[in-house]
Write an enzyme that holds these catalytic residues in place. Structure first.
Site, short mmCIF file in Angstrom:
data_model
loop_
_atom_site.label_atom_id
_atom_site.label_comp_id
_atom_site.label_asym_id
_atom_site.label_seq_id
_atom_site.Cartn_x
_atom_site.Cartn_y
_atom_site.Cartn_z
N GLY A 69 0.89 -1.22 0.06
CA GLY A 69 0.09 0.00 0.04
C GLY A 69 0.90 1.26 0.13
N ARG A 80 0.79 -4.79 -5.41
CA ARG A 80 1.13 -6.10 -4.69
C ARG A 80 1.13 -7.30 -5.53
NH1 ARG A 80 -0.49 -4.34 0.52
NH2 ARG A 80 -2.10 -2.67 0.66
N GLY A 107 5.98 -2.76 3.41
CA GLY A 107 5.68 -3.26 4.62
C GLY A 107 6.11 -4.45 4.93
N ASP A 108 5.44 -5.29 5.82
CA ASP A 108 6.13 -6.83 6.19
C ASP A 108 6.01 -7.73 4.81
OD1 ASP A 108 3.41 -6.90 6.09
OD2 ASP A 108 3.26 -8.24 7.84
N THR A 155 4.58 2.41 5.35
CA THR A 155 3.20 1.82 5.50
C THR A 155 2.42 2.68 6.31
OG1 THR A 155 1.75 0.18 6.56
CG2 THR A 155 3.94 0.09 6.96
N ASP A 193 0.44 1.89 8.42
CA ASP A 193 -0.24 0.87 9.46
C ASP A 193 0.76 0.83 10.82
OD1 ASP A 193 -2.25 0.17 7.95
OD2 ASP A 193 -1.02 -1.89 7.24
N ASP A 236 2.89 -0.95 11.64
CA ASP A 236 3.17 -2.45 12.26
C ASP A 236 4.26 -3.02 12.08
OD1 ASP A 236 2.76 -2.64 9.50
OD2 ASP A 236 1.16 -4.07 9.60
N ARG A 269 -4.87 -2.84 9.01
CA ARG A 269 -4.75 -4.21 8.58
C ARG A 269 -5.18 -5.16 9.80
NH1 ARG A 269 -3.03 -7.16 3.85
NH2 ARG A 269 -2.33 -5.09 3.03
N ARG A 273 -4.78 6.92 3.20
CA ARG A 273 -3.80 6.78 2.58
C ARG A 273 -3.08 8.02 1.66
NH1 ARG A 273 -3.95 0.90 1.01
NH2 ARG A 273 -3.94 1.60 -1.18
O1 F6P Z 1 -1.32 -1.63 4.56
C1 F6P Z 1 -1.87 -0.57 4.28
C2 F6P Z 1 -3.35 -0.55 4.11
O2 F6P Z 1 -3.93 0.66 3.77
C3 F6P Z 1 -4.14 -1.25 5.40
O3 F6P Z 1 -4.24 -0.63 6.38
C4 F6P Z 1 -5.04 -1.92 4.54
O4 F6P Z 1 -5.62 -3.11 5.34
C5 F6P Z 1 -4.92 -2.40 3.10
O5 F6P Z 1 -3.56 -1.54 3.01
C6 F6P Z 1 -5.74 -2.05 1.91
O6 F6P Z 1 -5.09 -2.47 0.93
P1 F6P Z 1 -5.69 -2.22 -0.47
O7 F6P Z 1 -5.74 -0.54 -0.82
O8 F6P Z 1 -4.61 -2.86 -1.51
O9 F6P Z 1 -6.94 -2.67 -0.48
#
Ligand code: F6P
Length: 329
Positions: free
Chosen positions: A17, A78, A108-109, A132, A134, A136, A178, A263
């Protein structure tokens, strides 16, 4: 003197993300790298860009006027293909073909898991930078984008509080994060939420409903219940329904899902500071020959931690969680 051909070639990409501050970080990698006589190659769309050979040789001008921009100019994605051994092997072949000596990945992770797999099969240097919203990631106090996201969410929550107070309503607000509650907890403290529900702590809906009723009896005109998405698990309507229909404790709410607004936006001063220092530091680590590490910040100091450690669970601030109800009396 080193010719351009002899200079190390380092790829840089964003993955997962997007997060405010990724551009500031990219700018720092590119400019510090070029200043230190590296060739910096941007890879568009994360790991997917390796397969697509979406490589762009960067110049200092390629990253002009981006420090303050949200999102990432080199895009992110991703990439499922990278989860398979065949995918990683294909990536290695392409990285060798383009004579890359190392990769710096901002993400991120999941991104770091990808780097760990790559490290097993490729002898180039791999360095991660935590980016990220998050927050996390184990091993760093903050991740790039978290501070901006917190500010964005708090602004939204202040607005929700205005209308909630005027109409004497309760609101259930779902925030991102997340599987973790770092965003929920910090915005909960920041906006004086009455309840903060996070995946790190077991939630008893009856207790929550009872506390809401008691708060209303005590004269509270507005109630804000923050629910981390890791708790609502993709269906805040169902979750809210279960919460508000607890036997004998029924109450009315409005639901607000903040979604991807969290975001976006121009990075905060703190995110620009973090992103720039981490980006430059990652380049310095490349020059020192480091590999298999993430750069991060602990107690305001720049640190290196093994990429393996980034897969550990980051603890939530239990004290912040504990004081929420006392502060909402
Ligand atoms: O990791 C960042 C994040 O915004 C999370 O908080 C959320 O769960 C996820 O990405 C959403 O991802 P996408 O935009 O691919 O649905």
């Amino acid at each position: 003197m080193q010719s351009n051909e002899q200079r190390k070639r380092i790829g840089v990409f964003c993955s997962g993300g997007d997060a405010p501050g990724m551009n500031a970080c990219l700018r720092a990698v590119v400019r510090r790298g070029i200043a230190k006589k590296l060739n910096i190659i941007a890879i568009h769309r994360g790991f997917q860009g390796i397969f697509d050979e979406a490589f762009e040789k960067m110049t200092p001008r390629s990253v002009g006027n981006i420090l303050q921009l949200g999102g990432t100019i080199i895009k992110t994605a991703r990439c499922k293909k990278f989860y398979s051994i065949e995918g990683v092997l294909e990536a290695v072949t392409i990285l060798k073909k383009h004579r890359l000596d190392g990769l710096i990945a901002i993400g991120g992770d999941g991104t770091f898991r990808g780097l760990l797999e790559l490290k097993k099969l490729w002898d180039g240097q791999v360095i991660g930078i935590p980016g990220t919203i998050d927050n996390d990631i184990f091993g760093t106090d903050y991740t790039i984008g978290y501070d901006t996201a917190i500010d964005t969410v708090i602004q939204m929550l202040d607005r929700i509080r205005d209308t909630a107070e005027s109409h004497e309503r309760a609101f259930v607000v779902e925030v991102m994060g997340r599987h973790t509650g770092f965003i929920a907890l910090k915005v909960g403290i920041g906006c004086g939420a009455e309840e903060v529900l996070i995946p790190e702590h077991t939630i008893d809906l009856e207790t929550v409903a009872r506390r809401v009723k008691v708060a209303q009896k005590r004269g509270k005109k507005s109630i804000i219940i923050i629910v981390a998405e890791g708790v609502s698990k993709g269906n805040i309507f169902d979750f809210c329904n279960r919460l508000t229909t607890q036997k004998g404790l029924e109450f009315q709410t409005h639901i607000s899902i903040l979604g991807h607004v969290q975001r976006g936006g121009s990075p905060s001063a703190l995110d620009r500071w973090l992103a720039t220092r981490l980006g430059a530091f990652a380049v310095d680590c490349v020059l020192k020959g480091d590999t298999g590490i993430m750069v991060g910040e602990q107690n305001l100091q720049l640190v290196k931690i093994p990429l393996e450690d980034t897969q550990k669970k980051k603890p939530i601030d239990s004290y912040a969680y504990e004081i929420i109800h006392d502060l909402a009396i």
